[in-house]
Design a protein around this motif. Sequence first.
Motif, PDB file in Angstrom:
ATOM      1  N   ILE A   1       8.613  17.816 107.304  1.00 38.89           N
ATOM      2  CA  ILE A   1       9.520  16.795 106.644  1.00 38.89           C
ATOM      3  C   ILE A   1       8.929  16.253 105.751  1.00 38.89           C
ATOM      4  CG2 ILE A   1      10.479  14.456 106.766  1.00 38.89           C
ATOM      5  CD1 ILE A   1       9.521  14.464 110.002  1.00 38.89           C
ATOM      6  N   ALA A   2       8.136  16.384 104.679  1.00 38.96           N
ATOM      7  CA  ALA A   2       8.014  15.678 103.531  1.00 38.96           C
ATOM      8  C   ALA A   2       6.506  15.492 103.316  1.00 38.96           C
ATOM      9  CB  ALA A   2       8.628  14.795 102.915  1.00 38.96           C
ATOM     10  N   GLY A   3       5.508  15.883 102.813  1.00 38.29           N
ATOM     11  CA  GLY A   3       4.246  15.513 101.662  1.00 38.29           C
ATOM     12  C   GLY A   3       4.448  13.725 102.082  1.00 38.29           C
ATOM     13  N   ALA A   4       2.976  12.946 102.609  1.00 33.88           N
ATOM     14  CA  ALA A   4       2.522  11.670 102.178  1.00 33.88           C
ATOM     15  C   ALA A   4       2.934  11.459 101.383  1.00 33.88           C
ATOM     16  CB  ALA A   4       1.551  11.576 103.908  1.00 33.88           C
ATOM     17  N   ASP A   5       2.484  11.920  99.937  1.00 31.30           N
ATOM     18  CA  ASP A   5       2.616  11.977  98.823  1.00 31.30           C
ATOM     19  C   ASP A   5       3.933  11.618  98.131  1.00 31.30           C
ATOM     20  OD1 ASP A   5       2.458  13.639  98.624  1.00 31.30           O
ATOM     21  OD2 ASP A   5       1.530  14.284  96.621  1.00 31.30           O
ATOM     22  N   GLN A   6       5.225  11.852  99.358  1.00 35.71           N
ATOM     23  CA  GLN A   6       6.362  11.929  98.495  1.00 35.71           C
ATOM     24  C   GLN A   6       7.180  10.524  99.277  1.00 35.71           C
ATOM     25  OE1 GLN A   6       7.204  16.171  99.015  1.00 35.71           O
ATOM     26  NE2 GLN A   6       6.740  16.926  97.024  1.00 35.71           N
TER      27      GLN A   6
ATOM     28  N   ARG B   1       8.510   9.207 118.147  1.00 30.60           N
ATOM     29  CA  ARG B   1       8.553  10.130 119.228  1.00 30.60           C
ATOM     30  C   ARG B   1       9.317  11.376 118.730  1.00 30.60           C
ATOM     31  NH1 ARG B   1      13.684  13.336 122.164  1.00 30.60           N
ATOM     32  NH2 ARG B   1      12.724  15.243 122.831  1.00 30.60           N
ATOM     33  N   GLY B   2       8.512  12.529 118.542  1.00 32.03           N
ATOM     34  CA  GLY B   2       8.154  13.855 117.720  1.00 32.03           C
ATOM     35  C   GLY B   2       7.770  13.842 116.100  1.00 32.03           C
ATOM     36  N   LEU B   3       7.182  12.692 115.405  1.00 32.74           N
ATOM     37  CA  LEU B   3       6.434  12.877 113.986  1.00 32.74           C
ATOM     38  C   LEU B   3       5.315  12.992 114.167  1.00 32.74           C
ATOM     39  CD1 LEU B   3       6.631  12.080 110.925  1.00 32.74           C
ATOM     40  CD2 LEU B   3       6.731   9.359 110.968  1.00 32.74           C
ATOM     41  N   VAL B   4       4.460  13.712 113.488  1.00 34.82           N
ATOM     42  CA  VAL B   4       3.481  14.760 113.652  1.00 34.82           C
ATOM     43  C   VAL B   4       3.046  14.640 111.960  1.00 34.82           C
ATOM     44  CG1 VAL B   4       1.676  15.924 114.037  1.00 34.82           C
ATOM     45  CG2 VAL B   4       3.516  15.751 115.645  1.00 34.82           C
ATOM     46  N   LEU B   5       1.109  13.836 111.772  1.00 33.57           N
ATOM     47  CA  LEU B   5       0.909  13.455 110.537  1.00 33.57           C
ATOM     48  C   LEU B   5       0.285  14.557 110.533  1.00 33.57           C
ATOM     49  CD1 LEU B   5       1.283  12.746 107.713  1.00 33.57           C
ATOM     50  CD2 LEU B   5      -1.323  11.015 108.913  1.00 33.57           C
ATOM     51  N   LEU B   6       0.166  15.701 109.118  1.00 34.81           N
ATOM     52  CA  LEU B   6      -0.529  17.202 109.760  1.00 34.81           C
ATOM     53  C   LEU B   6      -1.905  16.519 108.294  1.00 34.81           C
ATOM     54  CD1 LEU B   6      -1.245  20.207 109.168  1.00 34.81           C
ATOM     55  CD2 LEU B   6      -0.103  20.621 107.839  1.00 34.81           C
TER      56      LEU B   6
ATOM     57  N   ALA C   1       7.206   9.183  88.069  1.00 35.82           N
ATOM     58  CA  ALA C   1       7.134   7.568  88.613  1.00 35.82           C
ATOM     59  C   ALA C   1       8.551   7.267  90.015  1.00 35.82           C
ATOM     60  CB  ALA C   1       7.253   6.948  88.067  1.00 35.82           C
ATOM     61  N   LEU C   2       9.313   8.607  89.780  1.00 33.48           N
ATOM     62  CA  LEU C   2      10.121   8.387  91.027  1.00 33.48           C
ATOM     63  C   LEU C   2      10.372   9.564  92.133  1.00 33.48           C
ATOM     64  CD1 LEU C   2      13.067   7.577  88.346  1.00 33.48           C
ATOM     65  CD2 LEU C   2      12.596   6.069  90.194  1.00 33.48           C
ATOM     66  N   GLN C   3       9.152  10.408  92.460  1.00 33.17           N
ATOM     67  CA  GLN C   3       8.775  10.447  93.341  1.00 33.17           C
ATOM     68  C   GLN C   3       8.612  10.435  94.611  1.00 33.17           C
ATOM     69  OE1 GLN C   3       7.273  13.949  92.766  1.00 33.17           O
ATOM     70  NE2 GLN C   3       8.269  13.587  91.544  1.00 33.17           N
ATOM     71  N   PHE C   4       9.095   8.900  95.247  1.00 27.40           N
ATOM     72  CA  PHE C   4       9.735   8.996  95.868  1.00 27.40           C
ATOM     73  C   PHE C   4      10.600   9.475  96.442  1.00 27.40           C
ATOM     74  CE2 PHE C   4      12.075   5.573  98.678  1.00 27.40           C
ATOM     75  CZ  PHE C   4      10.957   5.018  99.973  1.00 27.40           C
TER      76      PHE C   4
ATOM     77  N   SER D   1       7.957   7.307 102.071  1.00 30.72           N
ATOM     78  CA  SER D   1       6.254   6.526 102.705  1.00 30.72           C
ATOM     79  C   SER D   1       6.397   7.057 104.210  1.00 30.72           C
ATOM     80  CB  SER D   1       6.927   5.353 102.612  1.00 30.72           C
ATOM     81  OG  SER D   1       8.956   4.956 103.288  1.00 30.72           O
ATOM     82  N   LEU D   2       6.044   5.940 104.598  1.00 30.76           N
ATOM     83  CA  LEU D   2       6.029   6.088 106.840  1.00 30.76           C
ATOM     84  C   LEU D   2       7.283   5.633 107.601  1.00 30.76           C
ATOM     85  CD1 LEU D   2       3.825   6.645 109.182  1.00 30.76           C
ATOM     86  CD2 LEU D   2       3.651   4.486 108.811  1.00 30.76           C
ATOM     87  N   ASP D   3       7.456   4.771 106.661  1.00 24.48           N
ATOM     88  CA  ASP D   3       9.041   4.287 107.225  1.00 24.48           C
ATOM     89  C   ASP D   3      10.361   5.334 107.076  1.00 24.48           C
ATOM     90  OD1 ASP D   3       7.657   2.083 108.197  1.00 24.48           O
ATOM     91  OD2 ASP D   3       8.100   0.956 106.181  1.00 24.48           O
ATOM     92  N   MET D   4       9.732   5.977 105.966  1.00 22.22           N
ATOM     93  CA  MET D   4      10.832   7.022 105.668  1.00 22.22           C
ATOM     94  C   MET D   4      11.213   8.077 106.145  1.00 22.22           C
ATOM     95  SD  MET D   4      14.213   8.524 104.063  1.00 22.22           S
ATOM     96  CE  MET D   4      14.000   6.949 102.716  1.00 22.22           C
ATOM     97  N   ALA D   5       9.808   8.032 106.705  1.00 22.19           N
ATOM     98  CA  ALA D   5       9.234   9.301 107.365  1.00 22.19           C
ATOM     99  C   ALA D   5       9.603   9.337 109.285  1.00 22.19           C
ATOM    100  CB  ALA D   5       7.553   9.705 107.478  1.00 22.19           C
ATOM    101  N   ARG D   6       9.314   8.409 109.690  1.00 21.99           N
ATOM    102  CA  ARG D   6       9.842   7.490 110.947  1.00 21.99           C
ATOM    103  C   ARG D   6      11.576   7.687 111.292  1.00 21.99           C
ATOM    104  NH1 ARG D   6       5.456   2.578 111.659  1.00 21.99           N
ATOM    105  NH2 ARG D   6       4.184   3.671 112.649  1.00 21.99           N
ATOM    106  N   LYS D   7      11.917   7.361 109.916  1.00 21.57           N
ATOM    107  CA  LYS D   7      13.499   7.387 110.112  1.00 21.57           C
ATOM    108  C   LYS D   7      14.208   8.681 109.791  1.00 21.57           C
ATOM    109  CE  LYS D   7      17.874   6.097 106.950  1.00 21.57           C
ATOM    110  NZ  LYS D   7      18.045   4.939 105.490  1.00 21.57           N
ATOM    111  N   LEU D   8      13.569   9.704 109.172  1.00 17.08           N
ATOM    112  CA  LEU D   8      14.266  10.845 109.151  1.00 17.08           C
ATOM    113  C   LEU D   8      13.580  11.532 110.577  1.00 17.08           C
ATOM    114  CD1 LEU D   8      12.657  11.735 105.703  1.00 17.08           C
ATOM    115  CD2 LEU D   8      15.219  11.605 106.577  1.00 17.08           C
TER     116      LEU D   8
END
Length: 400
Positions: A59-64, A30-35, A132-135, A66-73
């Motif tokens: 929240i953050a760029g999709a290249d920065q 709920r609330g997570l949106v991809l632009l 390499a640590l952009q994650f 992961s999807l799992d992290m985006a859902r967690k945030l």
Amino acid sequence: MPTLKLTKKLITELQSDPKHDVYYSDTEQRGLVLLVNKGGKKAYHLRVFVNGKQIKKSIAGADQISLDMARKLARQYTDELQAGRDPFHQAKKDKSKTLSAVYEQWLAWSDAHQSNTQSAAKRPNAKYNFNALQFFANMPLDKIGKSEIEEFQAMAATKGLRTATVNRYFTDLRFWACWAMEHNIIESHQLRDVAKSAPELDSTPKVHHFSDAERDALLTEAARTAQKSYYRQRSMAYIYPLTLLLLSTGLRPGSALGLIWSDINLDAKSIRLRAANVKTRQDALIYISDDIVSMLKDWKPQTTGKPDDPLFPGDGSKLKSVKQQYKRLMARAGLDPKYSVYSLRHDFASELLKAGANITDVQFALVHTTPRITTKYAHPSAERMKTVANLLSTQQKKEN
């Protein structure tokens, strides 16, 4: 707004609309949106109603992340908002603690403290490892925990990265966290415990110790190349004396290439290593054998010999690297591709042990700060280990 279940594959495949931005709502969180904006960039956003009011936050760029992290945030922010707290105020405070912010602060500090080992030793590969640590780029260093580390390791595995490579990235991640603590940017971090170096079971063991036949083949080819270069007035006349020096002293290639004639004291049979020319950024002194003294006396007339001029000039200028030159040299000598110019340093350490030197002797010869580092360079031969195996029985016979 289209609603669908976001997946890594789907996010990669989604195309941009050149006329307008497109938002995709995630059915899993709920609330997570991809632009996906008109330019093709993709980013995660939060769109959630709390007490009848819609909250819109980036929240953050999709290249920065992961999807799992985006859902967690997204879940974390939503829970905080529903509890009547403002998670974005803390996020704003945390911005100066993120890896990106700390990296930029470290760069500025490094520019002003170039002689400091925390600056000089890390600087050459810092940008590559940071990329390499952009994650972790937008994560506060004091909030990176076990789950984030495990997620990064899983992502690295899908990309086929070796454990040794991931361990190297973690070394720099821990370094920046420790630096941030020392400079009062963060109060603590978990990376000493959660980002430990994993056993490198997927790495191919490297053997850096030459056999006598391999060493002879290398020196023969180096002599042939040097002589050919000298008579043709080409730039590789240095290759034979340099090879002899590296095999006989264990100098780092960069330190050897940085030597000037005023660093050499042939009477005292020593070489002065200036702090700026050593990885530890400390002055050091090493000693050389009679054979190397004789070699340097013969080599000096083939250079300018001036105090401030390089010991090993290439095309009349200072050499910066010989990595590729030795790669070709070893190939012509018929040696295994596993060897590199750094193998000469390892071989020096192994030969010292074979001759009876102890690990402390080797440590000082290699100009290491601790014996722990030296053990990585020690590759005992089978002959040496057989001698060690008989030491106790020999002692027992003497006692009897």
